[in-house]
Scaffold this motif. Structure first.
Motif, PDB file in Angstrom:
ATOM      1  N   VAL A 209       0.788  -1.187  -0.076  1.00 22.10           N
ATOM      2  CA  VAL A 209      -0.116   0.003   0.033  1.00 22.10           C
ATOM      3  C   VAL A 209       1.020   1.333  -0.022  1.00 22.10           C
ATOM      4  CG1 VAL A 209      -1.837  -1.297   1.248  1.00 22.10           C
ATOM      5  CG2 VAL A 209      -0.346   0.153   2.517  1.00 22.10           C
ATOM      6  N   SER A 210       0.233   2.435  -0.169  1.00 25.76           N
ATOM      7  CA  SER A 210       0.994   3.663  -0.384  1.00 25.76           C
ATOM      8  C   SER A 210       1.410   4.145   0.976  1.00 25.76           C
ATOM      9  CB  SER A 210       0.127   4.675  -0.886  1.00 25.76           C
ATOM     10  OG  SER A 210      -0.739   5.042  -0.112  1.00 25.76           O
ATOM     11  N   VAL A 211       2.639   4.646   1.228  1.00 21.92           N
ATOM     12  CA  VAL A 211       3.128   5.344   2.410  1.00 21.92           C
ATOM     13  C   VAL A 211       2.141   6.198   3.269  1.00 21.92           C
ATOM     14  CG1 VAL A 211       5.062   6.942   3.498  1.00 21.92           C
ATOM     15  CG2 VAL A 211       5.418   5.454   1.557  1.00 21.92           C
ATOM     16  N   ARG A 212       1.414   7.076   2.228  1.00 22.28           N
ATOM     17  CA  ARG A 212       0.327   7.736   2.911  1.00 22.28           C
ATOM     18  C   ARG A 212      -0.830   7.114   3.669  1.00 22.28           C
ATOM     19  NH1 ARG A 212      -3.816  11.227  -1.200  1.00 22.28           N
ATOM     20  NH2 ARG A 212      -5.037  12.294   0.375  1.00 22.28           N
ATOM     21  N   HIS A 213      -1.141   5.708   3.158  1.00 17.96           N
ATOM     22  CA  HIS A 213      -2.322   5.278   3.850  1.00 17.96           C
ATOM     23  C   HIS A 213      -1.870   4.205   4.632  1.00 17.96           C
ATOM     24  CE1 HIS A 213      -4.695   7.652   1.247  1.00 17.96           C
ATOM     25  NE2 HIS A 213      -4.422   6.775   0.103  1.00 17.96           N
ATOM     26  N   PHE A 214      -0.583   3.762   4.723  1.00 21.80           N
ATOM     27  CA  PHE A 214      -0.053   2.585   5.432  1.00 21.80           C
ATOM     28  C   PHE A 214      -0.238   2.540   7.151  1.00 21.80           C
ATOM     29  CE2 PHE A 214       3.354   0.491   8.122  1.00 21.80           C
ATOM     30  CZ  PHE A 214       2.981  -0.652   7.910  1.00 21.80           C
ATOM     31  N   SER A 215       0.102   3.921   7.741  1.00 20.37           N
ATOM     32  CA  SER A 215      -0.280   3.935   9.110  1.00 20.37           C
ATOM     33  C   SER A 215      -1.405   3.564   9.556  1.00 20.37           C
ATOM     34  CB  SER A 215       0.233   5.428   9.667  1.00 20.37           C
ATOM     35  OG  SER A 215       0.125   5.638  10.990  1.00 20.37           O
ATOM     36  N   ARG A 216      -2.418   4.446   8.973  1.00 17.20           N
ATOM     37  CA  ARG A 216      -3.866   4.113   9.210  1.00 17.20           C
ATOM     38  C   ARG A 216      -4.236   2.558   9.091  1.00 17.20           C
ATOM     39  NH1 ARG A 216      -8.405   8.217   7.178  1.00 17.20           N
ATOM     40  NH2 ARG A 216      -7.491   7.974   5.129  1.00 17.20           N
ATOM     41  N   ALA A 217      -3.700   2.080   8.054  1.00 18.15           N
ATOM     42  CA  ALA A 217      -4.183   0.656   7.681  1.00 18.15           C
ATOM     43  C   ALA A 217      -3.572  -0.255   8.839  1.00 18.15           C
ATOM     44  CB  ALA A 217      -3.848   0.126   6.268  1.00 18.15           C
ATOM     45  N   PHE A 218      -2.391   0.004   9.237  1.00 18.80           N
ATOM     46  CA  PHE A 218      -1.620  -0.879  10.310  1.00 18.80           C
ATOM     47  C   PHE A 218      -2.420  -0.599  11.816  1.00 18.80           C
ATOM     48  CE2 PHE A 218       1.624  -1.666  13.440  1.00 18.80           C
ATOM     49  CZ  PHE A 218       2.307  -2.714  12.868  1.00 18.80           C
ATOM     50  N   SER A 219      -2.718   0.592  11.990  1.00 18.70           N
ATOM     51  CA  SER A 219      -3.235   0.671  13.219  1.00 18.70           C
ATOM     52  C   SER A 219      -4.661  -0.008  13.138  1.00 18.70           C
ATOM     53  CB  SER A 219      -3.629   2.318  13.414  1.00 18.70           C
ATOM     54  OG  SER A 219      -2.209   2.868  13.597  1.00 18.70           O
ATOM     55  N   ALA A 220      -5.429   0.139  12.184  1.00 16.58           N
ATOM     56  CA  ALA A 220      -6.592  -0.675  12.320  1.00 16.58           C
ATOM     57  C   ALA A 220      -6.517  -2.137  12.217  1.00 16.58           C
ATOM     58  CB  ALA A 220      -7.481  -0.206  10.746  1.00 16.58           C
ATOM     59  N   THR A 221      -5.266  -2.669  11.803  1.00 19.92           N
ATOM     60  CA  THR A 221      -5.065  -4.026  12.112  1.00 19.92           C
ATOM     61  C   THR A 221      -4.435  -4.513  13.375  1.00 19.92           C
ATOM     62  OG1 THR A 221      -4.409  -4.092   9.541  1.00 19.92           O
ATOM     63  CG2 THR A 221      -3.741  -5.974  10.950  1.00 19.92           C
ATOM     64  N   THR A 222      -3.567  -3.726  13.973  1.00 15.06           N
ATOM     65  CA  THR A 222      -3.014  -4.348  15.210  1.00 15.06           C
ATOM     66  C   THR A 222      -3.617  -3.242  16.378  1.00 15.06           C
ATOM     67  OG1 THR A 222      -1.093  -2.508  14.984  1.00 15.06           O
ATOM     68  CG2 THR A 222      -0.953  -4.756  13.715  1.00 15.06           C
ATOM     69  N   GLY A 223      -4.224  -2.337  16.188  1.00 19.25           N
ATOM     70  CA  GLY A 223      -4.709  -1.456  17.318  1.00 19.25           C
ATOM     71  C   GLY A 223      -3.579  -0.577  17.731  1.00 19.25           C
ATOM     72  N   MET A 224      -2.487  -0.353  17.125  1.00 18.77           N
ATOM     73  CA  MET A 224      -1.656   0.665  17.495  1.00 18.77           C
ATOM     74  C   MET A 224      -0.677   1.128  16.273  1.00 18.77           C
ATOM     75  SD  MET A 224       1.322  -1.701  19.437  1.00 18.77           S
ATOM     76  CE  MET A 224       0.137  -2.557  20.211  1.00 18.77           C
ATOM     77  N   PRO A 225      -0.261   2.159  16.378  1.00 15.75           N
ATOM     78  CA  PRO A 225       0.661   2.797  15.378  1.00 15.75           C
ATOM     79  C   PRO A 225       1.783   2.071  15.037  1.00 15.75           C
ATOM     80  CG  PRO A 225       0.644   4.459  17.114  1.00 15.75           C
ATOM     81  CD  PRO A 225      -0.323   3.347  17.451  1.00 15.75           C
ATOM     82  N   PRO A 226       2.482   2.000  13.852  1.00 14.38           N
ATOM     83  CA  PRO A 226       3.892   1.190  13.655  1.00 14.38           C
ATOM     84  C   PRO A 226       4.730   1.568  14.683  1.00 14.38           C
ATOM     85  CG  PRO A 226       2.872   2.124  11.706  1.00 14.38           C
ATOM     86  CD  PRO A 226       2.193   2.908  12.680  1.00 14.38           C
ATOM     87  N   HIS A 227       5.195   2.684  14.944  1.00 15.62           N
ATOM     88  CA  HIS A 227       6.145   2.903  15.926  1.00 15.62           C
ATOM     89  C   HIS A 227       5.984   2.235  17.305  1.00 15.62           C
ATOM     90  CE1 HIS A 227       3.900   6.247  16.961  1.00 15.62           C
ATOM     91  NE2 HIS A 227       4.552   6.318  18.089  1.00 15.62           N
TER      92      HIS A 227
END
Length: 291
Positions: A209-227
């Motif tokens: 996915v794009s960098v622009r949308h990755f953080s929101r998609a990751f947070s929706a998946t794991t419940g927390m931001p990537p960092h």
């Protein structure tokens, strides 16, 4: 994306400020942050080649180059954005604390997936308190030696850029999270590289996915931001290594922290105990737990 070298080469002023903290040692790519105290008096003669977020924390007086001697104005506390091509040519009076974030135009395009010229809405833009809070978060990340690596810096810069122009509608994958295969690839990538630097762009590429949308998609998946996820995984691996008796300096290296001090601070923040106390407690309770 090349690192921005600083802070000296970024300031074209007659009297250099006193630099308190900056991102020289941080793994940030394409952006440079510095916290400083300005000289009491000086002249700025600067044409911007990068995006420059300038945060004033203490009021100071200024007058434009060539203005009459009495034509002084006051710069109040706040956060302003200067775009490439903007010019600052003025004399100032009054020092005080200020913060600056410089971002390469190419990095802006990588994070937001749009030409940087589409962000330009006149110079300078005045941003609100929530944007200023992101500058505070950058300063804290630097003071803590960036325990999550380049990902945290990328996220903070992208979040700050989102205040310049609201992001357009994201695709369904960002709202609903990562597909299972993408999720597996990203988590395996993080697990395999806990001891090495990771960037937001690399994780987004793994996800497809794009960098622009990755953080929101990751947070929706794991419940927390990537960092935050990366930090948690680093601490979890550190817990295992500490309990195995691995020297703390070696643990720090194996889980991607810059040194033992950064390991100890982050470990305590997540577990409520220092690595030494955790190891001691494990050794104390181990015999009785086997009876």
């Amino acid at each position: 994306m090349d690192r921005i070298q600083g802070p000296i080469g970024l300031f074209n002023v007659s009297e250099m400020p006193r630099f308190i903290a900056d991102s020289s040692a941080a793994p940030w790519q394409g952006a440079f942050f510095t916290d400083l105290v300005a000289a009491e008096h000086g002249v700025v003669d600067h044409g911007h080649q990068r995006f420059c977020f300038q945060r004033t924390l203490v009021p100071f007086r200024f007058r434009k180059a060539g203005a009459p001697h009495h034509a002084w104005s006051t710069e109040l506390p706040g956060l302003r954005l200067w775009a490439p091509g903007d010019e600052q040519r003025f004399e100032w009076s009054g020092g005080g604390a200020r913060q600056f974030l410089f971002v390469q135009p190419g990095h802006v395009e990588t994070l937001l997936e749009k030409p940087w010229r589409t962000l330009r809405q006149g110079a300078p833009l005045l941003l609100g308190p929530s944007a200023e809070a992101l500058m505070d978060a950058m300063r804290m990340d630097i003071l803590e030696n960036s325990p999550a690596g380049a990902v945290a810096g990328d996220l903070l810069v992208a979040a700050l850029l989102s205040h310049v122009r609201p992001r357009e509608g994201a695709p369904a994958v960002a709202a609903g999270g990562l597909p299972p295969a993408a999720r597996r690839r990203v988590l395996e990538c993080i697990e395999a590289r806990l001891d090495t630097p990771l960037t937001l762009a690399e994780l987004a590429q793994e996800a497809g996915v794009s960098v622009r949308h990755f953080s929101r998609a990751f947070s929706a998946t794991t419940g927390m931001p990537p960092h935050q996820y990366i930090l948690r995984q680093r601490v979890e691996r550190a817990r295992v290594l500490v309990s195995q008796g691995v020297p703390l300096a070696a643990v720090a290296q194996q889980v991607g922290f810059s040194d033992q001090s950064q390991l100890s601070r982050t470990f305590r923040r997540f577990t409520g105990r220092s690595p030494t106390a955790f190891r001691s407690q494990r050794h104390t309770v181990a015999p009785s737990s086997m009876s």
